[in-house]
Scaffold this motif. Sequence first.
Motif, PDB file in Angstrom:
ATOM      1  N   SER A  55      -0.271   6.671   2.373  1.00  0.00           N
ATOM      2  CA  SER A  55      -1.035   7.033   3.325  1.00  0.00           C
ATOM      3  C   SER A  55      -2.615   6.459   3.846  1.00  0.00           C
ATOM      4  O   SER A  55      -3.519   6.285   4.635  1.00  0.00           O
ATOM      5  CB  SER A  55      -2.490   7.782   2.198  1.00  0.00           C
ATOM      6  OG  SER A  55      -2.906   6.995   1.431  1.00  0.00           O
ATOM      7  N   LEU A  56      -1.961   5.037   4.109  1.00  0.00           N
ATOM      8  CA  LEU A  56      -2.928   3.767   4.206  1.00  0.00           C
ATOM      9  C   LEU A  56      -2.150   2.807   5.599  1.00  0.00           C
ATOM     10  O   LEU A  56      -3.288   2.328   5.394  1.00  0.00           O
ATOM     11  CB  LEU A  56      -3.549   3.114   2.990  1.00  0.00           C
ATOM     12  CG  LEU A  56      -4.783   3.960   2.054  1.00  0.00           C
ATOM     13  CD1 LEU A  56      -5.125   2.796   1.027  1.00  0.00           C
ATOM     14  CD2 LEU A  56      -5.929   4.157   2.884  1.00  0.00           C
ATOM     15  N   ARG A  75       0.682   3.057  -7.211  1.00  0.00           N
ATOM     16  CA  ARG A  75       0.124   1.187  -7.934  1.00  0.00           C
ATOM     17  C   ARG A  75       1.353   0.541  -8.434  1.00  0.00           C
ATOM     18  O   ARG A  75       0.908  -0.339  -8.417  1.00  0.00           O
ATOM     19  CB  ARG A  75      -0.774   2.113  -8.824  1.00  0.00           C
ATOM     20  CG  ARG A  75      -1.872   1.438  -9.444  1.00  0.00           C
ATOM     21  CD  ARG A  75      -2.642   1.770  -9.701  1.00  0.00           C
ATOM     22  NE  ARG A  75      -3.350   0.577 -10.518  1.00  0.00           N
ATOM     23  CZ  ARG A  75      -4.590   0.554 -10.936  1.00  0.00           C
ATOM     24  NH1 ARG A  75      -5.784   1.568 -10.674  1.00  0.00           N
ATOM     25  NH2 ARG A  75      -5.847  -0.370 -11.504  1.00  0.00           N
ATOM     26  N   PRO A  88     -13.729   4.249  -0.619  1.00  0.00           N
ATOM     27  CA  PRO A  88     -13.319   4.680  -1.178  1.00  0.00           C
ATOM     28  C   PRO A  88     -11.400   3.908  -0.944  1.00  0.00           C
ATOM     29  O   PRO A  88      -9.762   4.517  -1.145  1.00  0.00           O
ATOM     30  CB  PRO A  88     -12.783   5.759   0.850  1.00  0.00           C
ATOM     31  CG  PRO A  88     -13.445   4.282   1.581  1.00  0.00           C
ATOM     32  CD  PRO A  88     -14.129   3.326   0.376  1.00  0.00           C
ATOM     33  N   VAL A  89     -11.144   2.576  -1.176  1.00  0.00           N
ATOM     34  CA  VAL A  89     -10.260   2.093  -1.342  1.00  0.00           C
ATOM     35  C   VAL A  89     -10.516   0.609  -2.395  1.00  0.00           C
ATOM     36  O   VAL A  89     -11.160   0.734  -3.006  1.00  0.00           O
ATOM     37  CB  VAL A  89      -9.600   1.466   0.267  1.00  0.00           C
ATOM     38  CG1 VAL A  89      -9.016   2.388   1.258  1.00  0.00           C
ATOM     39  CG2 VAL A  89     -10.118   0.791   0.227  1.00  0.00           C
ATOM     40  N   LEU A 120      -4.686   0.278  -2.548  1.00  0.00           N
ATOM     41  CA  LEU A 120      -4.525   1.691  -2.498  1.00  0.00           C
ATOM     42  C   LEU A 120      -5.980   2.673  -3.402  1.00  0.00           C
ATOM     43  O   LEU A 120      -7.125   2.205  -2.794  1.00  0.00           O
ATOM     44  CB  LEU A 120      -4.324   1.658  -4.296  1.00  0.00           C
ATOM     45  CG  LEU A 120      -3.275   0.552  -4.853  1.00  0.00           C
ATOM     46  CD1 LEU A 120      -2.832   0.621  -6.114  1.00  0.00           C
ATOM     47  CD2 LEU A 120      -1.704   1.465  -3.944  1.00  0.00           C
ATOM     48  N   PRO A 121      -6.082   3.350  -2.661  1.00  0.00           N
ATOM     49  CA  PRO A 121      -6.643   4.529  -2.429  1.00  0.00           C
ATOM     50  C   PRO A 121      -7.735   4.511  -4.152  1.00  0.00           C
ATOM     51  O   PRO A 121      -7.531   4.468  -5.163  1.00  0.00           O
ATOM     52  CB  PRO A 121      -6.216   6.122  -2.399  1.00  0.00           C
ATOM     53  CG  PRO A 121      -4.794   6.596  -1.840  1.00  0.00           C
ATOM     54  CD  PRO A 121      -4.528   4.754  -2.839  1.00  0.00           C
ATOM     55  N   SER A 122      -8.977   5.014  -3.670  1.00  0.00           N
ATOM     56  CA  SER A 122      -9.789   4.436  -4.875  1.00  0.00           C
ATOM     57  C   SER A 122      -9.454   5.895  -5.663  1.00  0.00           C
ATOM     58  O   SER A 122      -9.543   7.059  -4.964  1.00  0.00           O
ATOM     59  CB  SER A 122     -11.369   4.500  -4.731  1.00  0.00           C
ATOM     60  OG  SER A 122     -11.014   2.790  -4.519  1.00  0.00           O
ATOM     61  N   GLU A 123      -9.920   5.701  -7.560  1.00  0.00           N
ATOM     62  CA  GLU A 123     -10.556   7.138  -8.013  1.00  0.00           C
ATOM     63  C   GLU A 123     -11.232   8.026  -7.677  1.00  0.00           C
ATOM     64  O   GLU A 123     -12.301   7.011  -6.873  1.00  0.00           O
ATOM     65  CB  GLU A 123     -10.572   6.786  -9.787  1.00  0.00           C
ATOM     66  CG  GLU A 123      -9.401   5.632 -10.255  1.00  0.00           C
ATOM     67  CD  GLU A 123      -9.144   6.026 -12.183  1.00  0.00           C
ATOM     68  OE1 GLU A 123     -10.380   5.976 -12.308  1.00  0.00           O
ATOM     69  OE2 GLU A 123      -8.147   4.793 -12.036  1.00  0.00           O
ATOM     70  N   GLU A 124     -11.478   9.490  -7.545  1.00  0.00           N
ATOM     71  CA  GLU A 124     -12.581  10.342  -7.403  1.00  0.00           C
ATOM     72  C   GLU A 124     -13.454  10.070  -8.154  1.00  0.00           C
ATOM     73  O   GLU A 124     -14.344   9.307  -9.077  1.00  0.00           O
ATOM     74  CB  GLU A 124     -12.319  11.077  -7.828  1.00  0.00           C
ATOM     75  CG  GLU A 124     -12.959  12.354  -6.951  1.00  0.00           C
ATOM     76  CD  GLU A 124     -12.215  13.715  -8.074  1.00  0.00           C
ATOM     77  OE1 GLU A 124     -13.556  14.475  -7.392  1.00  0.00           O
ATOM     78  OE2 GLU A 124     -11.521  13.627  -8.181  1.00  0.00           O
ATOM     79  N   THR A 179       1.212  -0.999   0.138  1.00  0.00           N
ATOM     80  CA  THR A 179       0.465   0.219   0.408  1.00  0.00           C
ATOM     81  C   THR A 179       0.672   1.082   0.120  1.00  0.00           C
ATOM     82  O   THR A 179       2.221   0.750   0.409  1.00  0.00           O
ATOM     83  CB  THR A 179      -0.990   0.133   1.504  1.00  0.00           C
ATOM     84  OG1 THR A 179      -2.295   0.499   0.931  1.00  0.00           O
ATOM     85  CG2 THR A 179      -0.079   0.364   2.619  1.00  0.00           C
TER      86      THR A 179
END
Length: 368
Positions: free
Chosen positions: A69-70, A88, A114-115, A105-109, A66
């Motif tokens: 941030s996570l 990524r 959210p992940v 990983l953080p998801s796209e907007e 990851t």
Amino acid sequence: MNSATAGRPSPRFSQSVALVAEREITTRLRSKSFLITTGILLLLVLGGVIAGGIFSKSISTTTVATVGSLSSELSNVPGVEVTTVEDRTEAEALVSEGTVDAAVLPSEEGAVSPVLIIANSEAPSLLVQWLSVSPEVILLDPENQSSPLSYIAALGFGIIFFISGMTFGPMIAQSVVEEKQTRIVEILMSAVPVSALMAGKVIGNSLLAFAQIIAIAALAVVGLSVTGQAEVLSLLGAPLLWFVGFFIIGFVLLAALFAGVGAMVSRQEDLGSAMTPVTMLIMLPYFAIIFFNDNATVLTVMSYIPFSAPVGMPMRLFLGTAEWWEPLISLVLLLVTTGLAVLLGARIYNNSLLKVGSRVSWSEAIKG
């Protein structure tokens, strides 16, 4: 009295107690049944510790890649080992190589979640479950929630209390009856006071019981440390020490009553029915802690009743439902009750020891 013993001083009370206690200890240590029972109990404790270690290690660890941030959030997930990467692309490379089981990983907007989880063929179920959005849960009675670990702790406290009490208690009563039946007690009484005879029996058997409990506690601590169960050890440490303290005092209470009950009968055949009221004081706490280990009300009541406090209070300390002052009050109540039980047992013992034939009634044994 002949000339050889005429000038010999009588042994002091403490010396008489020590002699009787030493005789009780050596007699028990020569008993195969006692040694076998102790060995079985220690094996049960060791087996339980090893089984717990195997079970804890059987839970697989999920390796996850990851970004920064996570990392802190995923590090709190049980059974997840986190590897921090730059982006990524690096995370996907580690997944493709098989270095990690998945990437988070953080998801796209605009995404629903959210992940994002990236895996080769199948996403780890533990990870999916932890990161899934769950509804808010409000528990109206959270103290009644049970767990396998709490049941195992209750089972351990209950079995140790039950086996030790049912091993040493009846052993004390049988020893008293045997001495009455063979008239050895008359010889012993000519050498030592009756009160010293009872005190020696109680102290000798209590020391053996204490040694057994301390050995069990030490074996459990060492076993948990060696098998890597540090978390369980941290939870069990203080309650186990309190259990040893409560047991030591509680056993003296039971030992005094068993000695008194043994003096009430003259035949081994009559001992079983005479011991029933005292054995119930061992059996009831055992069954109560097994069946009501997740009932906060029952455990609270058990922790203040002297006969069940040795299992009830340590269990509450293990669950974290007892205030710091509660074990102190419970211990004082147990000490007071133990003192009264010793006085009662000594009175019954003194009033019944030389009475042979039919069983002495409780009223006659107490009144004298």
